[in-house]
Design a protein around this motif. Sequence first.
Motif, PDB file in Angstrom:
ATOM      1  N   VAL A  42       0.832  -1.202   0.000  1.00 57.59           N
ATOM      2  CA  VAL A  42       0.000   0.000   0.000  1.00 57.59           C
ATOM      3  C   VAL A  42       0.871   1.259   0.000  1.00 57.59           C
ATOM      4  CG1 VAL A  42      -1.706   1.333   1.308  1.00 57.59           C
ATOM      5  CG2 VAL A  42      -1.920  -1.154   1.149  1.00 57.59           C
ATOM      6  N   LEU A  43       1.910   1.250   0.801  1.00 66.70           N
ATOM      7  CA  LEU A  43       2.817   2.405   0.856  1.00 66.70           C
ATOM      8  C   LEU A  43       3.505   2.626  -0.495  1.00 66.70           C
ATOM      9  CD1 LEU A  43       4.468   1.782   4.351  1.00 66.70           C
ATOM     10  CD2 LEU A  43       2.949   3.676   3.756  1.00 66.70           C
ATOM     11  N   ALA A  44       3.924   1.523  -1.131  1.00 68.27           N
ATOM     12  CA  ALA A  44       4.577   1.640  -2.441  1.00 68.27           C
ATOM     13  C   ALA A  44       3.630   2.226  -3.475  1.00 68.27           C
ATOM     14  CB  ALA A  44       5.076   0.266  -2.888  1.00 68.27           C
ATOM     15  N   MET A  45       2.378   1.787  -3.452  1.00 69.35           N
ATOM     16  CA  MET A  45       1.387   2.317  -4.390  1.00 69.35           C
ATOM     17  C   MET A  45       1.105   3.789  -4.110  1.00 69.35           C
ATOM     18  SD  MET A  45      -1.224  -0.957  -4.472  1.00 69.35           S
ATOM     19  CE  MET A  45      -2.443  -0.090  -5.453  1.00 69.35           C
ATOM     20  N   MET A  46       1.099   4.167  -2.841  1.00 71.45           N
ATOM     21  CA  MET A  46       0.907   5.573  -2.489  1.00 71.45           C
ATOM     22  C   MET A  46       2.059   6.431  -3.006  1.00 71.45           C
ATOM     23  SD  MET A  46      -0.498   5.110   1.437  1.00 71.45           S
ATOM     24  CE  MET A  46      -0.405   6.874   1.825  1.00 71.45           C
ATOM     25  N   ARG A  47       3.271   5.935  -2.889  1.00 70.48           N
ATOM     26  CA  ARG A  47       4.439   6.706  -3.340  1.00 70.48           C
ATOM     27  C   ARG A  47       4.503   6.827  -4.858  1.00 70.48           C
ATOM     28  NH1 ARG A  47      10.010   5.489  -0.467  1.00 70.48           N
ATOM     29  NH2 ARG A  47      10.351   7.535  -1.398  1.00 70.48           N
ATOM     30  N   LEU A  48       3.927   5.847  -5.542  1.00 75.37           N
ATOM     31  CA  LEU A  48       3.961   5.866  -7.001  1.00 75.37           C
ATOM     32  C   LEU A  48       2.685   6.436  -7.619  1.00 75.37           C
ATOM     33  CD1 LEU A  48       5.518   2.315  -7.592  1.00 75.37           C
ATOM     34  CD2 LEU A  48       6.671   4.521  -7.857  1.00 75.37           C
ATOM     35  N   SER A  49       1.753   6.842  -6.782  1.00 78.80           N
ATOM     36  CA  SER A  49       0.471   7.321  -7.291  1.00 78.80           C
ATOM     37  C   SER A  49       0.559   8.677  -7.985  1.00 78.80           C
ATOM     38  CB  SER A  49      -0.537   7.404  -6.145  1.00 78.80           C
ATOM     39  OG  SER A  49      -0.149   8.391  -5.201  1.00 78.80           O
ATOM     40  N   GLY A  50       1.579   9.465  -7.633  1.00 76.99           N
ATOM     41  CA  GLY A  50       1.690  10.806  -8.190  1.00 76.99           C
ATOM     42  C   GLY A  50       0.777  11.818  -7.522  1.00 76.99           C
ATOM     43  N   ILE A  51       0.072  11.388  -6.483  1.00 81.17           N
ATOM     44  CA  ILE A  51      -0.820  12.278  -5.736  1.00 81.17           C
ATOM     45  C   ILE A  51      -0.091  12.721  -4.468  1.00 81.17           C
ATOM     46  CG2 ILE A  51      -3.067  12.489  -4.597  1.00 81.17           C
ATOM     47  CD1 ILE A  51      -4.037  10.189  -6.362  1.00 81.17           C
ATOM     48  N   LYS A  52       0.175  13.996  -4.344  1.00 81.41           N
ATOM     49  CA  LYS A  52       0.968  14.511  -3.233  1.00 81.41           C
ATOM     50  C   LYS A  52       0.378  14.149  -1.877  1.00 81.41           C
ATOM     51  CE  LYS A  52       4.312  16.567  -5.442  1.00 81.41           C
ATOM     52  NZ  LYS A  52       5.720  16.105  -5.290  1.00 81.41           N
ATOM     53  N   LEU A  53      -0.945  14.166  -1.794  1.00 86.45           N
ATOM     54  CA  LEU A  53      -1.622  13.875  -0.532  1.00 86.45           C
ATOM     55  C   LEU A  53      -1.332  12.450  -0.059  1.00 86.45           C
ATOM     56  CD1 LEU A  53      -3.543  15.159   1.548  1.00 86.45           C
ATOM     57  CD2 LEU A  53      -5.455  14.160   0.271  1.00 86.45           C
ATOM     58  N   LEU A  54      -1.051  11.564  -0.990  1.00 89.22           N
ATOM     59  CA  LEU A  54      -0.710  10.186  -0.655  1.00 89.22           C
ATOM     60  C   LEU A  54       0.804   9.966  -0.632  1.00 89.22           C
ATOM     61  CD1 LEU A  54      -3.313   8.269  -2.865  1.00 89.22           C
ATOM     62  CD2 LEU A  54      -3.496   8.803  -0.435  1.00 89.22           C
ATOM     63  N   GLU A  55       1.477  10.587  -1.551  1.00 89.98           N
ATOM     64  CA  GLU A  55       2.905  10.361  -1.727  1.00 89.98           C
ATOM     65  C   GLU A  55       3.731  10.888  -0.553  1.00 89.98           C
ATOM     66  OE1 GLU A  55       6.432  11.548  -4.929  1.00 89.98           O
ATOM     67  OE2 GLU A  55       4.321  11.937  -5.384  1.00 89.98           O
ATOM     68  N   VAL A  56       3.413  12.090  -0.070  1.00 89.65           N
ATOM     69  CA  VAL A  56       4.222  12.715   0.984  1.00 89.65           C
ATOM     70  C   VAL A  56       4.168  11.937   2.296  1.00 89.65           C
ATOM     71  CG1 VAL A  56       4.525  14.784   2.403  1.00 89.65           C
ATOM     72  CG2 VAL A  56       4.112  15.005  -0.066  1.00 89.65           C
ATOM     73  N   PHE A 102       7.531  -1.593  11.328  1.00 84.57           N
ATOM     74  CA  PHE A 102       8.907  -1.269  10.946  1.00 84.57           C
ATOM     75  C   PHE A 102       9.286  -1.945   9.638  1.00 84.57           C
ATOM     76  CE2 PHE A 102      13.506  -1.814  10.967  1.00 84.57           C
ATOM     77  CZ  PHE A 102      13.953  -0.550  11.326  1.00 84.57           C
ATOM     78  N   GLU A 103       8.992  -3.232   9.523  1.00 87.60           N
ATOM     79  CA  GLU A 103       9.358  -3.963   8.314  1.00 87.60           C
ATOM     80  C   GLU A 103       8.576  -3.483   7.106  1.00 87.60           C
ATOM     81  OE1 GLU A 103      11.790  -6.112   7.839  1.00 87.60           O
ATOM     82  OE2 GLU A 103      12.402  -5.836   9.924  1.00 87.60           O
ATOM     83  N   ALA A 104       7.395  -2.901   7.328  1.00 84.90           N
ATOM     84  CA  ALA A 104       6.601  -2.379   6.213  1.00 84.90           C
ATOM     85  C   ALA A 104       7.393  -1.354   5.414  1.00 84.90           C
ATOM     86  CB  ALA A 104       5.304  -1.757   6.730  1.00 84.90           C
ATOM     87  N   ALA A 105       8.232  -0.576   6.086  1.00 86.56           N
ATOM     88  CA  ALA A 105       9.038   0.434   5.395  1.00 86.56           C
ATOM     89  C   ALA A 105      10.037  -0.217   4.437  1.00 86.56           C
ATOM     90  CB  ALA A 105       9.773   1.299   6.419  1.00 86.56           C
ATOM     91  N   TYR A 106      10.620  -1.337   4.848  1.00 85.88           N
ATOM     92  CA  TYR A 106      11.603  -2.025   3.997  1.00 85.88           C
ATOM     93  C   TYR A 106      10.919  -2.802   2.875  1.00 85.88           C
ATOM     94  CZ  TYR A 106      15.288  -0.824   7.278  1.00 85.88           C
ATOM     95  OH  TYR A 106      16.185  -0.128   8.052  1.00 85.88           O
ATOM     96  N   TYR A 107       9.828  -3.472   3.209  1.00 84.34           N
ATOM     97  CA  TYR A 107       9.080  -4.181   2.159  1.00 84.34           C
ATOM     98  C   TYR A 107       8.509  -3.195   1.139  1.00 84.34           C
ATOM     99  CZ  TYR A 107       9.277  -8.659   4.634  1.00 84.34           C
ATOM    100  OH  TYR A 107       9.710  -9.835   5.225  1.00 84.34           O
ATOM    101  N   SER A 108       8.177  -1.995   1.593  1.00 87.79           N
ATOM    102  CA  SER A 108       7.657  -0.973   0.689  1.00 87.79           C
ATOM    103  C   SER A 108       8.675  -0.621  -0.396  1.00 87.79           C
ATOM    104  CB  SER A 108       7.278   0.284   1.478  1.00 87.79           C
ATOM    105  OG  SER A 108       6.961   1.344   0.605  1.00 87.79           O
ATOM    106  N   GLU A 109       9.922  -0.461  -0.014  1.00 89.02           N
ATOM    107  CA  GLU A 109      10.965  -0.130  -0.990  1.00 89.02           C
ATOM    108  C   GLU A 109      11.188  -1.283  -1.964  1.00 89.02           C
ATOM    109  OE1 GLU A 109      13.044   3.189  -1.072  1.00 89.02           O
ATOM    110  OE2 GLU A 109      10.883   3.103  -0.753  1.00 89.02           O
TER     111      GLU A 109
END
Length: 222
Positions: A42-56, A102-109
């Motif tokens: 979910v975090l990865a999709m948020m970062r790649l969405s291009g929507i600042k409200l989700l990406e930041v 914590f691991e969610a941050a690493y799996y996200s990348e």
Amino acid sequence: MSNFDFSFYSWALIQDFVLKGFFFSIQLTIIAMVGGILIGTVLAMMRLSGIKLLEVPATIYVNGLRSIPLVMVILWFYLLIPFITGQAIGKELSAIITFTIFEAAYYSEIMRAGIQSIPRGQVFAGQAVGLSYGQNMRFVILPQAFRNMLPVLLTQTIILFQDTSLVYAIGAYDLLKGFEVAGKNNGRPIEAYLAAAVVYFVICFALSQLVKRLQKKIAIIR
């Protein structure tokens, strides 16, 4: 080595001290892996969405946790949550929650890299047939990304299993704690820590060999 006691290694050692900690370490690894991958996706999709409200917010979450040692996060969560809420939280539950977030941050990348490894042509093809961003991710991108990133995801899980030993900081009973207690009760700390090192090595080495075989199979499929 003249004082080394080989009789310390017995079935009683495993049954009375090690099994309980081993099962918790496995449970913690599996729960943190599954939860971490789900949240990380979910975090990865948020970062790649291009929507600042989700990406930041997702970027702050990932970069923030990746910049802090895990043992500090474990201690902060275990000590601060009861202070804020006024209710104590169990050591095991605290470890499970902490490791998952914590691991969610690493799996996200890892997932973000996997998603970006998919050719853009497939993304455009999905859009051309009318798929939404979510549908495109679900049916086209993520299945391929998971397959591409599976060896890396499993490698991170091996690291996660090794990191479970850090729950000693809050006194949770994991695999390492089991050996430590056995060593203290029998007055044989050297034998106990040596056995712990061997067990961790055997498990992690065996898993790493399986990951290598899987990586070769995936390379052939490609």
